[in-house]
Design an enzyme around this catalytic site. Sequence first.
Site, PDB file in Angstrom:
ATOM      1  NE  ARG A   1      -2.272   0.618   3.683  1.00 32.03           N
ATOM      2  CZ  ARG A   1      -2.956   0.459   4.812  1.00 32.03           C
ATOM      3  NH1 ARG A   1      -4.261   0.515   4.809  1.00 32.03           N
ATOM      4  NH2 ARG A   1      -2.328   0.239   5.947  1.00 32.03           N
ATOM      5  CE1 TYR A   2       0.896   4.238   4.303  1.00 34.00           C
ATOM      6  CE2 TYR A   2       1.061   1.948   4.991  1.00 34.00           C
ATOM      7  CZ  TYR A   2       0.499   3.200   5.138  1.00 34.00           C
ATOM      8  OH  TYR A   2      -0.443   3.413   6.098  1.00 34.00           O
TER       9      TYR A   2
ATOM     10  NE  ARG B   1       5.717   2.580   5.347  1.00 38.62           N
ATOM     11  CZ  ARG B   1       5.598   3.718   4.658  1.00 38.62           C
ATOM     12  NH1 ARG B   1       6.357   3.935   3.584  1.00 38.62           N
ATOM     13  NH2 ARG B   1       4.712   4.625   4.998  1.00 38.62           N
TER      14      ARG B   1
ATOM     15  CB  CYS C   1      -3.854 -14.994  17.002  1.00 43.27           C
ATOM     16  SG  CYS C   1      -3.804 -13.834  15.638  1.00 43.27           S
TER      17      CYS C   1
ATOM     18  CB  CYS D   1      -7.750  -8.780  19.797  1.00 41.61           C
ATOM     19  SG  CYS D   1      -6.056  -9.295  20.152  1.00 41.61           S
TER      20      CYS D   1
ATOM     21  CB  CYS E   1      -8.745  -8.796  15.256  1.00 43.02           C
ATOM     22  SG  CYS E   1      -7.493  -9.132  14.010  1.00 43.02           S
TER      23      CYS E   1
ATOM     24  NE  ARG F   1      -3.900  -7.216   8.397  1.00 42.64           N
ATOM     25  CZ  ARG F   1      -2.911  -6.740   9.145  1.00 42.64           C
ATOM     26  NH1 ARG F   1      -2.444  -7.435  10.162  1.00 42.64           N
ATOM     27  NH2 ARG F   1      -2.366  -5.583   8.841  1.00 42.64           N
TER      28      ARG F   1
ATOM     29  CG  ASP G   1      -8.662  -0.105  11.705  1.00 41.48           C
ATOM     30  OD1 ASP G   1      -8.592   1.117  11.514  1.00 41.48           O
ATOM     31  OD2 ASP G   1      -7.665  -0.851  11.708  1.00 41.48           O
TER      32      ASP G   1
ATOM     33  CG  ASP H   1      -4.760   2.202   8.773  1.00 42.00           C
ATOM     34  OD1 ASP H   1      -4.552   2.607   7.609  1.00 42.00           O
ATOM     35  OD2 ASP H   1      -4.041   1.387   9.365  1.00 42.00           O
TER      36      ASP H   1
ATOM     37  CE  LYS I   1      -0.161   2.031  10.689  1.00 39.76           C
ATOM     38  NZ  LYS I   1       0.179   1.341   9.424  1.00 39.76           N
TER      39      LYS I   1
HETATM   40  S1  SF4 Z   1      -5.138  -8.062  16.787  1.00 45.27           S
HETATM   41 FE1  SF4 Z   1      -5.795  -9.732  15.441  1.00 45.27          FE
HETATM   42  S2  SF4 Z   1      -3.918 -10.462  14.500  1.00 45.27           S
HETATM   43 FE2  SF4 Z   1      -3.316  -9.276  16.306  1.00 45.27          FE
HETATM   44  S3  SF4 Z   1      -3.164 -10.771  17.967  1.00 45.27           S
HETATM   45 FE3  SF4 Z   1      -5.225  -9.913  18.044  1.00 45.27          FE
HETATM   46  S4  SF4 Z   1      -6.464 -11.337  16.843  1.00 45.27           S
HETATM   47 FE4  SF4 Z   1      -4.339 -11.743  16.315  1.00 45.27          FE
END
Ligand code: SF4
Length: 400
Positions: free
Chosen positions: A142-143, A146, A155, A159, A162, A164, A324, A361, A368
């Site tokens: 995207r940039y 990088r 994971c 979370c 998250c 993603r 997000d 973002d 960002k």
């Molecule tokens: S934010 Fe998403 S990718 Fe990062 S540790 Fe938590 S669940 Fe996993």
Amino acid sequence: MEPNVLPEKETLESEDAADPPLLTIFSSSRSRAFLKQFYPNVTLAEWNDWHWQMNNCITDVPALSRLITLSPGECRTPDIHPHNLPLRITPYYASLLDRENPDHPLRRCVVPTTEEFVFSPGESSDPLCEDEHSPVPGLVHRYPDRVLFLVTGACSSFCRYCTRSRMVGKSGNESNNPGRWSAAVDYIQAHAEVRDVLISGGDPLTLPDDALESIIQRLRRIRHVEMIRIGTKMPVSLPQRITSSLVSMLKKYHPLWMSIHMTHPEELTPECEAACARLADAGIPLGSQTVLLKGLNDSIGPLKKLMHGLIRFRVKPYYLYQCDPIPGSSHFRTPVSKGLEMIQGLRGHTSGYAIPTFAVDAPGGGGKIPLLPEYVIGRDENGIILRNYEGKIFCYPDKE
Ligand code: SF4
């Protein structure tokens, strides 16, 4: 205790006689008490083995109910979660949760709730349009200089906010796949403008050392890749993963940096400190990434405590992110003005090193965008009018 004298630090047990460098035991008194209460047949050596932790994650409601008293608002059917972010918590992270309080910040980070079923305008499963900026699967470019290299969808804990969530923890997730890694490395090799590769996911430290090393090694062989970064939550969710063998492997590939996902000062345990110390002692510069979350870390007291703790752990507070807009995340999201208020409460009130950059973002793949409270008030014939952290106004002699 004498005033202004620190209590002695808790010494973590180190009792692995068989292979001390490979498996130094991380065990605070809190961990040991939790182990005794909930896992009486598990040895300390097993508890401190990251493989044991990964194999014994809490992934269903009955297992979770054994450890905490679920409230009516906490989701009892995470398997029908609308965007299917599964339930997964390491036993170590579960040991940090308040058993009775559903509003406990760490508990809110990992325990699904019925609020995740509430969709709000502007939410999207891929709010940063990463998929659109993906020239080969598992790579986001995207940039200009990088790339983001998504090496796994796994994971140690998931979370609930998250970014993603569309890709992590999915059964049949293809990202953890050497064929895909090769295609991504080939792309980086073919693009001389890429000087910085962020290895992320999911959490790259869920991979075995040899798989991770094969990725890093191939990237290191590319002349134009100057910097390799790893994004991880392991020092927080599973500090036992930071074994001496992992660290010995990583330090062969400098310059290698690490961004650690930290949310709340209660994550700053003796185990987390030991993990950060190992990484810092290996010369790996550490930065933190924190998502600003409503009711969890959106007041200056806990946030400042987190930033100060990070500095003590030799982790530079790097980014504070606006949450997000993934589906079902509005209960976590603060107004953007709250982030500005947090920076206003830090800047001038504590060391500059303890202040992260607040960033949004941009939806649609805009990247960002850093935001600061308004310090430039205007301009007159004498120069630029500035406001300091106390709200006092000054004129700096500046000619355009
Ligand atoms: S934010 Fe998403 S990718 Fe990062 S540790 Fe938590 S669940 Fe996993």
